[in-house]
Design an enzyme around this catalytic site. Structure first.
Site, PDB file in Angstrom:
ATOM      1  N   ARG A  34       0.844  -1.233  -0.092  1.00 42.03           N
ATOM      2  CA  ARG A  34      -0.098  -0.005  -0.029  1.00 42.03           C
ATOM      3  C   ARG A  34       0.760   1.223  -0.115  1.00 42.03           C
ATOM      4  NH1 ARG A  34      -2.496  -3.996   2.738  1.00 42.03           N
ATOM      5  NH2 ARG A  34      -4.542  -4.569   2.503  1.00 42.03           N
ATOM      6  N   HIS A  84       3.230 -12.834  -5.597  1.00 46.33           N
ATOM      7  CA  HIS A  84       1.995 -12.793  -4.673  1.00 46.33           C
ATOM      8  C   HIS A  84       1.533 -14.303  -4.700  1.00 46.33           C
ATOM      9  CE1 HIS A  84      -1.290 -11.847  -1.835  1.00 46.33           C
ATOM     10  NE2 HIS A  84      -0.933 -10.370  -2.042  1.00 46.33           N
ATOM     11  N   HIS A  92      -0.906  -2.881  -4.156  1.00 43.69           N
ATOM     12  CA  HIS A  92      -0.568  -3.520  -5.358  1.00 43.69           C
ATOM     13  C   HIS A  92      -0.412  -2.777  -6.791  1.00 43.69           C
ATOM     14  CE1 HIS A  92       0.070  -6.239  -2.336  1.00 43.69           C
ATOM     15  NE2 HIS A  92      -1.064  -7.038  -2.325  1.00 43.69           N
ATOM     16  N   ASP A 127      -1.155  -9.895   8.650  1.00 44.40           N
ATOM     17  CA  ASP A 127      -0.932  -9.045   7.358  1.00 44.40           C
ATOM     18  C   ASP A 127      -0.080  -8.105   7.548  1.00 44.40           C
ATOM     19  OD1 ASP A 127      -1.566  -8.016   4.952  1.00 44.40           O
ATOM     20  OD2 ASP A 127      -3.534  -7.913   4.940  1.00 44.40           O
ATOM     21  N   GLU A 134       5.564 -12.396   0.733  1.00 46.53           N
ATOM     22  CA  GLU A 134       5.736 -11.610  -0.212  1.00 46.53           C
ATOM     23  C   GLU A 134       6.875 -10.537   0.016  1.00 46.53           C
ATOM     24  OE1 GLU A 134       1.626  -9.319  -0.715  1.00 46.53           O
ATOM     25  OE2 GLU A 134       1.412 -10.771   0.836  1.00 46.53           O
TER      26      GLU A 134
HETATM   27  C1  GLA Z   1      -1.138  -8.231   0.574  1.00 53.62           C
HETATM   28  C2  GLA Z   1      -1.932  -7.279   1.527  1.00 53.62           C
HETATM   29  C3  GLA Z   1      -3.517  -7.983   2.035  1.00 53.62           C
HETATM   30  C4  GLA Z   1      -4.333  -8.141   0.932  1.00 53.62           C
HETATM   31  C5  GLA Z   1      -3.422  -9.298  -0.025  1.00 53.62           C
HETATM   32  C6  GLA Z   1      -4.305  -9.460  -1.415  1.00 53.62           C
HETATM   33  O1  GLA Z   1      -1.079  -9.224   1.243  1.00 53.62           O
HETATM   34  O2  GLA Z   1      -1.135  -6.740   2.663  1.00 53.62           O
HETATM   35  O3  GLA Z   1      -3.919  -6.938   2.603  1.00 53.62           O
HETATM   36  O4  GLA Z   1      -4.790  -7.075   0.034  1.00 53.62           O
HETATM   37  O5  GLA Z   1      -2.364  -8.623  -0.390  1.00 53.62           O
HETATM   38  O6  GLA Z   1      -5.668  -9.874  -0.974  1.00 53.62           O
END
Ligand code: GLA
Length: 351
Positions: free
Chosen positions: A80, A179, A105, A251, A316
């Site tokens: 983000r 991803h 993304h 996350d 990621e």
């Molecule tokens: C990343 C983001 C998550 C989500 C995924 C895709 O991992 O940090 O919050 O958006 O991608 O769904």
């Protein structure tokens, strides 16, 4: 070793293909040049049984219609950027907003949704695919023509290696990742809470309610974010801990332990006790987003089984989220004459 190619469909009037790569140990990876998506990755368990350990779809149309980034190359900026804006060399840039006020993304049509040029490659010890894409100046709001090359390699040491390269004709920002959603029991086999994970990080970047880092590098010690020793993903995921509530699970970006910036080091491992499958991740990147599939909501995958809440996890490798607005984070700026160059390796074995 072999590479086969077959048509996968059409997107934006361009043909997309499906490449089937097989190494000498019969590990098989399917990749489409639409989004550079890893469609499947088949690896053995400890008894030699082969399973596909990444989530995905059989049909190109399914990816085009709704893909929560399964297997895709993410760019121009992975994760983000707060308020979808940043300032670079005194100039303010406004990006596409595709998650509330934020850019996620790469925006509405990121690198996961474009058709890449693809060329199969083979050497003594690997099969691979070279993917190229020219992201135009202004695409999704990002400055500069960005010339991107991503090389996927499946070698005979059972490593899936990704080399990312990019150059620009104007100062810009770039942060590329892949991803893939993993479930080492096999895609569609239920949740990943029993996988034992290690993350080589003393610190992580806490986030606000919109998942933008606060700027703090917080110690993992004494929190459910501590994966310095093997710990089941599910052991603390529902703990009464604010960061996990915000993320609906993990996350979060982890600050990888590095002695030297850009060194290739072990970022994380995952072990699935029933199958014995073990995955190691090495990267030159300073960070890694650990995401536990908290937004998966029952979409039907390639073998007809649903992908529910926490049925996969992602590692990621990346620079930190919102770095363009956090001068204290490692820089994501790329200038003309420089080369963006990162590598990540996912290595598969059994225990
Ligand atoms: C990343 C983001 C998550 C989500 C995924 C895709 O991992 O940090 O919050 O958006 O991608 O769904």
């Amino acid at each position: 070793m072999k590479i086969k190619k077959r048509p996968f469909g059409m997107v934006d009037g361009k043909p997309a293909d499906l490449f089937v790569l097989e190494n000498s140990n019969h590990l098989e990876m399917k990749v489409t040049n639409y989004g550079g998506i890893v469609v499947s990755l088949v690896v053995p368990d400890r008894d030699g049984n082969m399973d596909d350990i990444v989530l995905g779809y059989n049909q190109l149309e399914a990816y085009v219609k709704h893909n929560p980034y399964f297997g895709a190359i993410i760019g121009r900026y992975g994760n983000r950027i707060g308020n979808a804006q940043f300032t670079l060399e005194g100039q303010k840039y406004t990006l596409a907003k595709n998650e509330g006020e934020n850019n996620l993304h790469g925006g509405i049509k990121g690198f996961d949704k474009v058709v890449w040029d693809a060329k199969p490659v083979m050497d003594d010890d690997y099969v691979g695919l070279i993917l190229k894409y020219l992201s135009k100046d202004g695409e999704e709001g990002f400055p500069g023509n960005l010339d991107v090359t991503v090389k996927y390699i499946l070698n005979n040491d059972n490593e899936f290696r990704i080399d990312y390269r990019a150059t620009t004709d104007k100062t810009t920002i770039v942060n590329l990742t892949n991803h893939s959603y993993f479930n080492l029991t096999g895609e569609g086999s239920g949740d990943i809470l029993g996988h034992e994970v290690v993350i080589n990080a003393e610190r992580f970047t806490p986030v606000d309610e919109t998942l933008i880092p606060t700027g703090e590098l917080a110690p993992v010690e004494g929190t459910p974010m501590d994966f310095r020793i093997p710990t089941a993903i599910g052991a603390r995921i529902d703990a009464d801990y604010e960061q996990l509530k915000i993320g609906k699970g993990y996350d979060h970006n982890f600050v990888l332990n590095k002695d030297q910036e850009g060194a290739m080091t072990l970022a994380a491992t995952a072990y699935e006790p029933a199958s014995g499958r073990f995955m190691e991740v090495f990267t030159t990147e300073p960070g890694m987003q650990f995401y536990t599939g908290n937004f998966l909501n029952g979409m039907i995958g390639k073998s007809g089984k649903p992908y529910n809440f926490r049925n996969a996890f992602c590692f990621e490798t990346q620079h930190f989220p919102d770095s363009p607005n956090k001068p204290e984070f490692p820089s994501v700026v790329l200038r003309p004459g420089e080369e963006y160059k990162t590598t990540t390796i996912y290595k598969f074995s059994t225990i």
